[in-house]
Design an enzyme around this catalytic site. Structure first.
Site, PDB file in Angstrom:
ATOM      1  N   SER A 165       0.863  -1.184   0.000  1.00 23.04           N
ATOM      2  CA  SER A 165       0.000   0.000   0.000  1.00 23.04           C
ATOM      3  C   SER A 165       0.895   1.227   0.000  1.00 23.04           C
ATOM      4  O   SER A 165       2.077   1.157   0.365  1.00 23.04           O
ATOM      5  CB  SER A 165      -0.893   0.009   1.244  1.00 23.04           C
ATOM      6  N   TYR A 188      -2.299  -1.463  10.371  1.00 24.35           N
ATOM      7  CA  TYR A 188      -2.287  -1.477   8.902  1.00 24.35           C
ATOM      8  C   TYR A 188      -0.965  -0.964   8.329  1.00 24.35           C
ATOM      9  O   TYR A 188      -0.322  -1.643   7.527  1.00 24.35           O
ATOM     10  CB  TYR A 188      -3.457  -0.657   8.356  1.00 24.35           C
TER      11      TYR A 188
END
Length: 339
Positions: free
Chosen positions: A179, A191
């Site tokens: 990401s 995350y």
């Protein structure tokens, strides 16, 4: 025409500029040609994709199936597997897969081993992931971190190591979905940590196994409209995190902090999330089909012109930007006024 005539025509002082320009143009054309070359015998190649119930993985399976790949889709639920089978051709196979379970991963590998036979596994796409909970770091508990890391980090590593013998057999591809938040840590929770881990694991893996003809590619999507960025679950998790805080911690942030934080999340998601998921699956397809896949793929305009350039800037630039965007806790405001 002699060399002196060339100097007079082009200008002796500008000759080096023409030389550099010619080199850049030729290099670019060569890179574009090399980048466009594709592998052969697609219909004999098997690809395993995780996280196929929805989002990127679901769309990728449909597109690979249409191209002729033999796709094995790892789905978390029976419904996700059934829906995908109904939307694809007879050569796509599904298997129930929980990437947090060693037993589930081992069963999926044994099934895949029987399917691929002597062909080996051409590609594995580690796409399964979760984003929540995300929020201020102080609001998190250890279980909030581990629930995300088990999927996004440990799941990717265990899937890769378990399926690696099949990939070596085919001299294939490993495609790991990271990401832009694996390049710029913009919020608390597991995350960003997990995506930084995927980046470093993939780099180490690529350098360790390139001798075997295996290519390792990293996909770095920006913000897209998927279940990961859905506002309702994000807001529910923020309320859950807030409700588990002690009265002292709540008081330090102030009664209005949670509402302001949620408003910022709504603004960011509504303004930046792209609905065109094919920008990500195009990168995945290229990584699987190109004769010379890239090491990294930045998917989405916000990734290319926002997050990735930001990742090369001094940390203070990102720190200042987040300070301007995010709300301030009540105690920090009080300390400013008192000073």
């Amino acid at each position: 025409m002699d060399i002196d005539s060339v100097y007079r025509y082009l200008g002796r002082d500008n000759l080096w500029l023409y030389g550099i320009s010619t080199f850049v143009v030729l290099w670019t054309l060569g890179w574009l040609y090399r980048d466009s070359l594709e592998i052969e015998d697609i219909k004999e190649k098997y690809v395993f994709v995780t996280g196929c119930d929805s989002g990127f993985g679901n769309l990728l399976c449909k597109r690979l199936d249409r191209r002729g790949f033999r796709v094995i889709a790892g789905c978390l639920t029976d419904k996700g597997a059934d829906d995908l089978k109904r939307a694809t051709g007879p050569y796509l196979k599904t298997v129930l897969l929980d990437v947090t379970s060693t037993g589930s991963i081992q069963k999926a590998m044994e099934y895949t081993k029987q399917e691929v036979g002597d062909n080996g596994l051409w590609g594995i796409v580690n796409n399964a992931g979760r984003s929540l909970p995300m929020g201020p770091t102080e609001w998190m508990r250890m279980e909030d971190y581990t629930s995300t890391l088990k999927v996004n980090m440990t799941g990717v590593i265990e899937m890769t190591l378990t399926f690696l013998p099949l990939i070596k057999q085919a001299q294939g591809r490993i495609v790991n979905v990271a990401s832009v938040l694996g390049r710029v840590a913009a919020n608390g929770g597991g995350y960003c940590i997990s995506k930084f881990a995927v980046e470093s694991f993939s780099d180490c893996l690529r350098r360790d196994i390139h001798y075997f003809g295996i290519k390792v590619c990293i996909i770095e999507p920006g913000f897209f409209k998927t279940a990961v960025t859905s506002l309702d679950p994000i807001e529910r998790e923020l309320h859950r995190l807030w409700n588990q805080l002690t009265p002292e911690v709540k008081a330090s942030y102030g009664d209005k902090y949670l509402d302001k934080y949620i408003q910022i999340q709504r603004l960011i998601m509504n303004a930046s999330c792209d609905s065109d998921l094919s920008k990500v699956t195009n990168c995945m397809e290229h990584a699987l089909m190109s004769s010379y896949p890239r090491t990294r793929y930045s998917a989405g305009w916000d990734a290319k012109f926002g997050w990735i350039p930001l990742s090369y800037m001094p940390s203070c630039v990102i720190d200042i930007g987040l300070k301007l965007v995010m709300p301030r806790p009540a105690e920090s405001l009080l300390s400013v006024f008192c000073s």
